[in-house]
Design a protein around this motif. Structure first.
Motif, mmCIF file in Angstrom:
data_model
loop_
_atom_site.group_PDB
_atom_site.id
_atom_site.type_symbol
_atom_site.label_atom_id
_atom_site.label_comp_id
_atom_site.label_asym_id
_atom_site.label_seq_id
_atom_site.Cartn_x
_atom_site.Cartn_y
_atom_site.Cartn_z
ATOM 1 N N ALA A 390 0.838 -1.201 0.000
ATOM 2 C CA ALA A 390 0.000 0.000 0.000
ATOM 3 C C ALA A 390 0.874 1.253 0.000
ATOM 4 N N GLN A 391 1.930 1.227 0.782
ATOM 5 C CA GLN A 391 2.804 2.400 0.855
ATOM 6 C C GLN A 391 3.506 2.690 -0.465
ATOM 7 N N SER A 392 3.736 1.647 -1.252
ATOM 8 C CA SER A 392 4.420 1.911 -2.515
ATOM 9 C C SER A 392 3.427 2.130 -3.650
ATOM 10 N N GLY A 393 2.145 2.215 -3.318
ATOM 11 C CA GLY A 393 1.146 2.589 -4.316
ATOM 12 C C GLY A 393 0.626 1.423 -5.129
ATOM 13 N N GLU A 394 0.944 0.210 -4.731
ATOM 14 C CA GLU A 394 0.533 -0.945 -5.533
ATOM 15 C C GLU A 394 -0.781 -1.535 -5.028
ATOM 16 N N ALA A 395 -1.013 -1.450 -3.711
ATOM 17 C CA ALA A 395 -2.280 -1.964 -3.173
ATOM 18 C C ALA A 395 -3.085 -0.791 -2.615
ATOM 19 N N ASP A 396 -4.339 -1.047 -2.385
ATOM 20 C CA ASP A 396 -5.254 -0.003 -1.930
ATOM 21 C C ASP A 396 -4.964 0.363 -0.469
ATOM 22 N N PRO A 397 -4.584 1.606 -0.186
ATOM 23 C CA PRO A 397 -4.279 1.991 1.206
ATOM 24 C C PRO A 397 -5.489 1.807 2.122
ATOM 25 N N GLU A 398 -6.686 1.909 1.538
ATOM 26 C CA GLU A 398 -7.898 1.755 2.346
ATOM 27 C C GLU A 398 -7.993 0.320 2.876
ATOM 28 N N LEU A 399 -7.575 -0.628 2.054
ATOM 29 C CA LEU A 399 -7.600 -2.040 2.466
ATOM 30 C C LEU A 399 -6.625 -2.265 3.639
ATOM 31 N N ALA A 400 -5.420 -1.710 3.487
ATOM 32 C CA ALA A 400 -4.418 -1.860 4.548
ATOM 33 C C ALA A 400 -4.937 -1.238 5.840
ATOM 34 N N ASP A 401 -5.538 -0.085 5.692
ATOM 35 C CA ASP A 401 -6.079 0.635 6.837
ATOM 36 C C ASP A 401 -7.189 -0.163 7.531
ATOM 37 N N TRP A 402 -8.016 -0.785 6.714
ATOM 38 C CA TRP A 402 -9.124 -1.594 7.249
ATOM 39 C C TRP A 402 -8.561 -2.689 8.157
ATOM 40 N N TRP A 403 -7.484 -3.354 7.689
ATOM 41 C CA TRP A 403 -6.904 -4.444 8.483
ATOM 42 C C TRP A 403 -6.226 -3.916 9.749
ATOM 43 N N THR A 404 -5.668 -2.743 9.654
ATOM 44 C CA THR A 404 -5.064 -2.139 10.851
ATOM 45 C C THR A 404 -6.164 -1.921 11.886
ATOM 46 N N ARG A 405 -7.280 -1.348 11.430
ATOM 47 C CA ARG A 405 -8.389 -1.070 12.359
ATOM 48 C C ARG A 405 -9.012 -2.365 12.860
ATOM 49 N N PHE A 406 -9.119 -3.342 11.987
ATOM 50 C CA PHE A 406 -9.750 -4.605 12.372
ATOM 51 C C PHE A 406 -8.976 -5.276 13.515
ATOM 52 N N GLN A 407 -7.662 -5.208 13.445
ATOM 53 C CA GLN A 407 -6.855 -5.842 14.497
ATOM 54 C C GLN A 407 -7.024 -5.125 15.827
ATOM 55 N N GLU A 408 -7.253 -3.813 15.752
ATOM 56 C CA GLU A 408 -7.381 -3.046 16.993
ATOM 57 C C GLU A 408 -8.797 -3.112 17.575
ATOM 58 N N ALA A 409 -9.754 -3.537 16.747
ATOM 59 C CA ALA A 409 -11.163 -3.486 17.150
ATOM 60 C C ALA A 409 -11.527 -4.591 18.145
ATOM 61 N N ASP A 410 -12.590 -4.342 18.956
ATOM 62 C CA ASP A 410 -13.086 -5.423 19.821
ATOM 63 C C ASP A 410 -14.116 -6.237 19.026
ATOM 64 N N GLY A 411 -14.692 -7.272 19.683
ATOM 65 C CA GLY A 411 -15.590 -8.190 18.986
ATOM 66 C C GLY A 411 -16.734 -7.497 18.276
ATOM 67 N N ALA A 412 -17.412 -6.573 18.993
ATOM 68 C CA ALA A 412 -18.589 -5.926 18.412
ATOM 69 C C ALA A 412 -18.188 -5.060 17.220
ATOM 70 N N GLN A 413 -17.102 -4.350 17.402
ATOM 71 C CA GLN A 413 -16.648 -3.478 16.294
ATOM 72 C C GLN A 413 -16.274 -4.316 15.077
ATOM 73 N N ARG A 414 -15.661 -5.481 15.344
ATOM 74 C CA ARG A 414 -15.268 -6.344 14.221
ATOM 75 C C ARG A 414 -16.496 -6.815 13.443
ATOM 76 N N SER A 415 -17.559 -7.209 14.197
ATOM 77 C CA SER A 415 -18.769 -7.653 13.505
ATOM 78 C C SER A 415 -19.306 -6.540 12.626
ATOM 79 N N CYS A 416 -19.324 -5.335 13.183
ATOM 80 C CA CYS A 416 -19.794 -4.180 12.421
ATOM 81 C C CYS A 416 -19.004 -4.017 11.129
ATOM 82 N N MET A 417 -17.690 -4.156 11.270
ATOM 83 C CA MET A 417 -16.825 -3.947 10.104
ATOM 84 C C MET A 417 -17.074 -5.007 9.028
ATOM 85 N N THR A 418 -17.222 -6.259 9.451
ATOM 86 C CA THR A 418 -17.399 -7.311 8.437
ATOM 87 C C THR A 418 -18.804 -7.260 7.838
ATOM 88 N N GLU A 419 -19.796 -6.870 8.675
ATOM 89 C CA GLU A 419 -21.155 -6.730 8.119
ATOM 90 C C GLU A 419 -21.190 -5.614 7.090
#
Ligand code: ATP
Ligand code: MG
Length: 455
Positions: A390-419
């Motif tokens: 993502a940093q080198s412009g080859e992958a979508d930075p939004e996708l990388a960001d989503w995974w960063t947030r997903f790892q930090e999220a608790d159970g309820a937040q994770r469900s929200c994100m995947t829904e």
């Protein structure tokens, strides 16, 4: 280096000898085990010198990585002196004296083999295949690679002995091969890689005659055993100056002889991100090495070979292949072409391929899949890899960001994100954005801290 020394004679017969008071090497900076080996050999009546990187680095005020000893005792004689000793190597027979984790390498002075009928020396097309012919210290000095690596610290009187002008070259900050450069590279092409490695590690210039053949002799690297190249590349890329090494290897046209597919892909200038991607990956590794964090060869190789894998993957997708099959196949094809050049041991090639195979799986963000993926043993490395992309412009930075947030999220937040994902279900192949090229997404710091690498 502060001291100035008289110019070393160019004839090995008359070395420049700098007495104890005239140089900066202090026994306090030499490992106690290396000193033990040196004293013991001396006590047994043998010549014993510290040589190579240990002497060079001490003179430069750096902490040596290891200590090498040179002696006139044969390997068998060394073994008789030390109980904790093993003889290794067929090409170059050496004695390893073990002290727990630390190994002191003891080498017998090499000779030219010219006037020794028993010399165990094999040369083919100018390349030294085996060398176990022994000689004097003067001969030994001239058989070493660079002048700065041919300095001896004599334990009998604590003097420095210079047969090749290494002290002057240390002062000048230059790398100079001993003897005729082309012949010395032909004897052992790995010396070309060592030239690049030392130039980067020490910040030295490569003296003109030593430098010239680097532009033309790259094809000789094809004659080197692939396992030896793997070891050498780890030294080059895990030494804390991998990005510089990468750039210098490309500058001399040597990189293409080690990673031809990657080199060909990098040469296609229509896209800037592949070079950025490799550079950033190596910079991350350098930062980790300098911070004494572990680094993993599988991550390094995943970075170095990604561009050809990605290109094959894209081509297979365009032909209608399914994503997971396409990435597997692209990985196998690239590995099959790379292995004969630089042998990547299985324990590294398997996790390397997992990192690649997880990239398309990171696109699947709905349902239970993300939670399952996070538990994958290679998730963390694959996520770090995605951040780099993502940093080198080859992958979508939004996708990388989503995974960063997903790892930090608790159970309820994770469900929200995947829904949320399930609802807006992106087109299956939305994997490249072209936007944010070179941008540092919020994921940047996490990438720098990187994969845990120790697995
Ligand atoms: P470092 O250990 O910091 O990587 P080094 O110079 O000690 O650097 P080693 O590989 O430990 O490198 O080798 C020890 C010494 O053996 C070198 O300094 C050099 O004198 C000699 N040497 C090593 N490899 C070669 C080679 N390919 N050709 C000639 N001499 C060599
Ligand atoms: Mg060494």
């Amino acid at each position: 280096m502060q001291e100035t020394y008289p110019k070393a004679p160019h004839s090995a017969a008359v070395p420049l000898i700098v007495p104890r008071a005239g140089h900066s090497i202090s026994r306090a900076n030499i490992s106690e085990y290396a000193l033990k080996v040196l004293y013991k050999l001396k006590q047994e009546g043998y010549a014993a010198h510290l040589v190579g990187g240990g002497v060079r680095d001490l003179l430069l005020g750096h902490e040596p990585k290891d200590f090498d000893v040179a002696t006139d005792a044969t390997p068998e004689e060394v073994r008789q002196v030390f109980r904790n000793c093993r003889l290794i190597g067929r090409r170059f027979r050496l004695a390893h004296v073990h002290f727990g984790q630390e190994i002191i390498e003891v080498a017998t002075f090499r000779g030219t083999g010219a006037d020794d009928d028993d010399a165990d020396r094999q040369v083919e097309n100018g390349m030294i295949l085996r060398d176990n012919s022994y000689g004097s210290i003067a001969e030994d000095a001239l058989r070493r690679d660079f002048t700065i690596n041919a300095l001896y610290y004599d334990i009998s009187n604590f003097s420095l002995v210079d047969y090749a002008g290494g002290l002057e070259d240390l002062r000048l900050g230059q790398l100079r091969l001993i003897g005729d450069p082309e012949q010395r590279y032909r004897e052992d092409p790995v010396r070309m890689l060592r030239a690049v490695r030392f130039a980067c590690k020490l910040g030295f210039t490569v003296e003109t005659r030593t430098e010239e053949p680097l532009f033309t002799l790259g094809p000789l690297l094809g004659d080197i055993a692939s396992a030896r190249l793997f070891d050498e590349l780890i030294k080059m890329f895990h030494g804390g100056y991998g990005r510089d090494t990468f750039e210098k290897l490309r500058h001399y046209g040597l990189f293409g002889h080690l990673f031809p597919d990657t080199d060909a892909a990098l040469a296609l200038e229509e896209q800037a991100f592949p070079v950025t991607f490799v550079s950033r990956g190596l910079e991350n590794t350098d930062r980790r090495v300098l911070a004494n964090k572990p680094v993993a060869p599988f991550f390094l190789y995943a970075v170095l070979l990604w561009e050809p894998v990605r290109r094959r993957y894209e081509r297979l997708l365009a032909k209608g292949a399914e994503e997971l099959d396409a990435i597997e196949q692209a990985g196998s094809e690239v590995c099959a072409r790379q292995q004969p050049l630089v042998a990547i041991p299985k324990r590294f090639s398997l996790p390397m391929r997992e990192i690649w195979s997880l990239q398309p799986r990171l696109l699947q963000r709905d349902g239970k899949r993300p939670a399952r993926l996070i538990g994958h043993p290679r998730f963390r490395a694959a996520y770090d890899f995605l951040l780099l992309r993502a940093q080198s412009g080859e992958a979508d930075p939004e996708l990388a960001d989503w995974w960063t947030r997903f790892q930090e999220a608790d159970g309820a937040q994770r469900s929200c994100m995947t829904e949320g994902e399930a609802k807006r279900r992106r087109p299956r192949r939305r994997r490249k954005s072209g936007t944010g090229a070179g941008s540092d997404s919020g994921a940047g710091t996490a990438a720098a801290e990187g994969h845990d690498g120790g697995t």
